[in-house]
Structure formats: structure tokens, C-alpha cells
Design an enzyme around this catalytic site. Structure first.
Site, PDB file in Angstrom:
ATOM      1  N   ASN A  10       0.847  -1.411   0.010  1.00  0.00           N
ATOM      2  CA  ASN A  10       0.119   0.003   0.079  1.00  0.00           C
ATOM      3  C   ASN A  10       0.911   1.207  -0.127  1.00  0.00           C
ATOM      4  OD1 ASN A  10      -1.758   1.835   0.501  1.00  0.00           O
ATOM      5  ND2 ASN A  10      -2.486   1.211   2.503  1.00  0.00           N
ATOM      6  N   LYS A  12      -0.015   4.087  -0.181  1.00  0.00           N
ATOM      7  CA  LYS A  12      -0.524   5.453   0.479  1.00  0.00           C
ATOM      8  C   LYS A  12      -0.480   6.489  -0.253  1.00  0.00           C
ATOM      9  CE  LYS A  12      -0.078   3.012   4.897  1.00  0.00           C
ATOM     10  NZ  LYS A  12       0.080   3.373   6.243  1.00  0.00           N
ATOM     11  N   HIS A  93      -9.370   1.141   5.053  1.00  0.00           N
ATOM     12  CA  HIS A  93      -8.046   1.289   5.598  1.00  0.00           C
ATOM     13  C   HIS A  93      -8.399   2.258   6.779  1.00  0.00           C
ATOM     14  CE1 HIS A  93      -4.122   2.422   6.738  1.00  0.00           C
ATOM     15  NE2 HIS A  93      -3.715   1.384   5.971  1.00  0.00           N
ATOM     16  N   GLU A  95      -6.518   4.675   7.955  1.00  0.00           N
ATOM     17  CA  GLU A  95      -6.319   6.072   7.771  1.00  0.00           C
ATOM     18  C   GLU A  95      -7.745   6.689   7.123  1.00  0.00           C
ATOM     19  OE1 GLU A  95      -2.654   5.440   5.722  1.00  0.00           O
ATOM     20  OE2 GLU A  95      -1.660   5.137   7.613  1.00  0.00           O
ATOM     21  N   GLY A 170       2.730   2.117  10.736  1.00  0.00           N
ATOM     22  CA  GLY A 170       3.681   3.193  10.745  1.00  0.00           C
ATOM     23  C   GLY A 170       4.711   3.216  12.229  1.00  0.00           C
ATOM     24  N   SER A 209       3.634  -2.157  10.145  1.00  0.00           N
ATOM     25  CA  SER A 209       5.014  -2.284  10.643  1.00  0.00           C
ATOM     26  C   SER A 209       5.715  -3.734   9.941  1.00  0.00           C
ATOM     27  CB  SER A 209       5.249  -2.038  11.741  1.00  0.00           C
ATOM     28  OG  SER A 209       4.985  -0.815  12.348  1.00  0.00           O
TER      29      SER A 209
HETATM   30  P1  13P Z   1       3.053   0.321   7.673  1.00  0.00           P
HETATM   31  O1  13P Z   1       3.468  -1.085   7.078  1.00  0.00           O
HETATM   32  O2  13P Z   1       3.870   1.490   7.041  1.00  0.00           O
HETATM   33  O3  13P Z   1       3.137   0.275   8.997  1.00  0.00           O
HETATM   34  O4  13P Z   1       1.671   0.427   7.191  1.00  0.00           O
HETATM   35  C1  13P Z   1       0.752  -0.573   7.191  1.00  0.00           C
HETATM   36  C2  13P Z   1      -0.508  -0.007   6.500  1.00  0.00           C
HETATM   37  O5  13P Z   1      -1.124   0.964   6.831  1.00  0.00           O
HETATM   38  C3  13P Z   1      -0.532  -0.901   5.214  1.00  0.00           C
HETATM   39  O6  13P Z   1      -1.889  -0.633   4.738  1.00  0.00           O
END
Ligand code: 13P
Length: 252
Positions: A10, A12, A93, A95, A170, A209
């Protein structure tokens, strides 16, 4: 793990045309691991170019609108994703749930729109740290599954679930392998309740992560069918070892 592991990057809100070379490197690397299904969900702006260049990877979106088209400035409809070459989209997601106030009902409506456009869906669920501390993690995740997952004839075959604890995204923090396994078992039980025996075939990805150092042990946890990777999916150097970890130890 019964089905082919699924490892999804992803991206983002990251990635410019200059990063297409990195995606090509990931695509070439993925070709060496046919036992793993590899995908990237780049920002909307890169979907078409990445889909044209990818030979092995599946390309997907990170969201879609519930409507196919219309007066929705700034939004993107699922048929547009499909038209650009996407074969799936991530939905729900954390977010989007947190930053855009997306409810379970909205996530389900988006999933129905994506399926109607011929896309597969990756529906994300996950608890906050406060919910885990309160002992509510499984309750929260099961309620998200109940409210967010689309149902209907032929649907389970086109659904993937991603379990992403919000506090692990993250942050460099990951749940213990035992906690991941426990949550994935709870999700499987819920999928069987929702879909009947078709729920057995739905891949449940872990996200939060994931990195080259922890991927193998996370992927070996109970009912983990792959990974949804954020930061570590942006470069071939970090993403390909995660793909390798999903492939498991060599059989010879
Ligand atoms: P990270 O791998 O950066 O922690 O993000 C995970 C995530 O939200 C994937 O959709």
C-alpha cells in the site's frame, strides 16, 4: 497456509512517475516467486502507468466512491479504477476511517460498488491501542467485519480481509505472533459465520509495521495468508525480502 500467499504494497500518498522504476524492479523480483501473489496499490495517479508496465504484479486502488460516476469532485469511482487497469481496491483502511470518517456501512457500500465494477476488494479492519488495552480488540474487529463486509453470491471469492491494528501502523510496533494468530483465528471464525464454508478460503492478511526482519515470523502465524505492507513496500530492497518470506522456506 492453504492458498497462495498474497503480499500487497500500500503506497498510500507516496509515489511520483519517477518511482515507476522502483515498481518495475518489484515486478521483476516478484516474477521469481510465482508461489506468491504480489500486488501494489499506488496512488490513483500512478495506477494506469503501473498497470501498463507490470507483468507479474496485480495493481489496485486504495479507495473508491460508492457511485460509479457523478458530481463528486475529487473522488474516483470503481469503474474508473478498473478502466485504469486496477484489479482490486483496498477499502476501509484505518487512515480512511479516521481521517475521512468512514463508517462500516460506507465501507460496505464501497465494497459493493467495487465488486459491481469487477474489482476484488481488500477490506481492512483493526483496533486502536485503547480498544486493545480495554480488552475489546476482538469485539471491535468482529463488529467491523459484520458491518463492512459485502455479502452475496460469488462474493467471498473476491474478498480479502486485512487485519491492521491501528497502533501498529507506521510505528515499528507489532503484536506478538501469538496475538496475531489469536486475532486471525477470531477473524476466520467470524468469516465462517458470515459466509459459511466459503469463509474458509478468504485470505486474511496481516498489516502494520511489516518489514524484512519480522515478515517471516508474522507470516507463519496462524491463519495469516499474507501481508499488507506500507512503508516497506516503497522500495524493491525492502519489499522483495517480504515477498521471499511469504514464499516460505525452499522445498528442496
Ligand atoms: P506500515 O507497513 O507502514 O506500518 O503501514 C501498514 C499499512 O497501513 C498498510 O496498509
Amino acid at each position: 497456509m492453504t492458498t497462495r500467499p498474497f503480499v500487497v504494497g500500500n503506497w498510500k500518498m507516496n509515489g511520483l512517475r519517477a518511482n515507476l522504476a522502483e515498481a518495475r524492479a518489484i515486478d521483476r523480483g516478484a516474477a521469481r516467486h510465482p508461489g506468491v501473489r504480489v500486488a501494489i496499490a499506488p496512488p490513483f495517479t500512478l495506477i494506469a502507468a503501473m498497470a501498463e508496465q507490470a507483468e507479474t504484479m496485480a495493481i489496485g486502488g486504495q479507495d473508491c466512491h460508492v457511485a460509479a460516476s457523478g458530481a463528486y469532485t475529487g473522488d474516483v469511482g470503481a469503474p474508473m479504477l478498473a478502466d485504469a487497469g486496477a484489479v482490486f481496491t483496498i477499502l476501509g483502511h484505518s487512515e480512511r476511517r479516521a481521517n475521512h470518517g468512514e463508517s462500516d456501512a460506507l465501507v460496505r457500500a464501497k465494497a459493493e460498488a467495487a465488486l459491481a465494477a469487477g474489482l476484488e476488494v481488500i477490506v481492512c479492519v483493526g483496533e486502536t491501542e485503547a480498544e486493545r488495552d480495554a480488552g475489546q480488540a476482538e469485539t471491535v474487529v468482529c463488529a467491523q467485519l459484520d458491518g463492512s463486509l459485502p455479502t452475496g453470491e460469488g462474493v467471498p471469492a473476491r474478498v480479502t480481509v486485512a487485519y491492521e491494528p491501528v497502533w501498529a501502523i507506521g510505528t515499528g510496533r507489532v503484536p506478538s505472533v501469538a496475538d496475531v494468530g489469536a486475532m486471525h483465528r477470531a477473524i476466520r471464525t467470524r468469516l465462517l459465520a458470515i459466509y459459511g464454508e466459503d469463509g474458509a478460503g478468504i485470505a486474511i492478511l496481516y498489516g502494520g509495521s511489516v518489514n524484512p526482519g519480522n515478515a517471516a515470523e508474522l507470516m507463519a502465524a496462524d491463519e495469516v495468508g499474507g501481508a499488507l505492507v506500507g512503508g516497506a513496500s516503497l522500495t524493491a530492497e525492502n519489499f522483495l525480502p517480504i515477498v521471499l518470506a511469504a514464499a516460505g522456506p525452499p522445498s528442496e
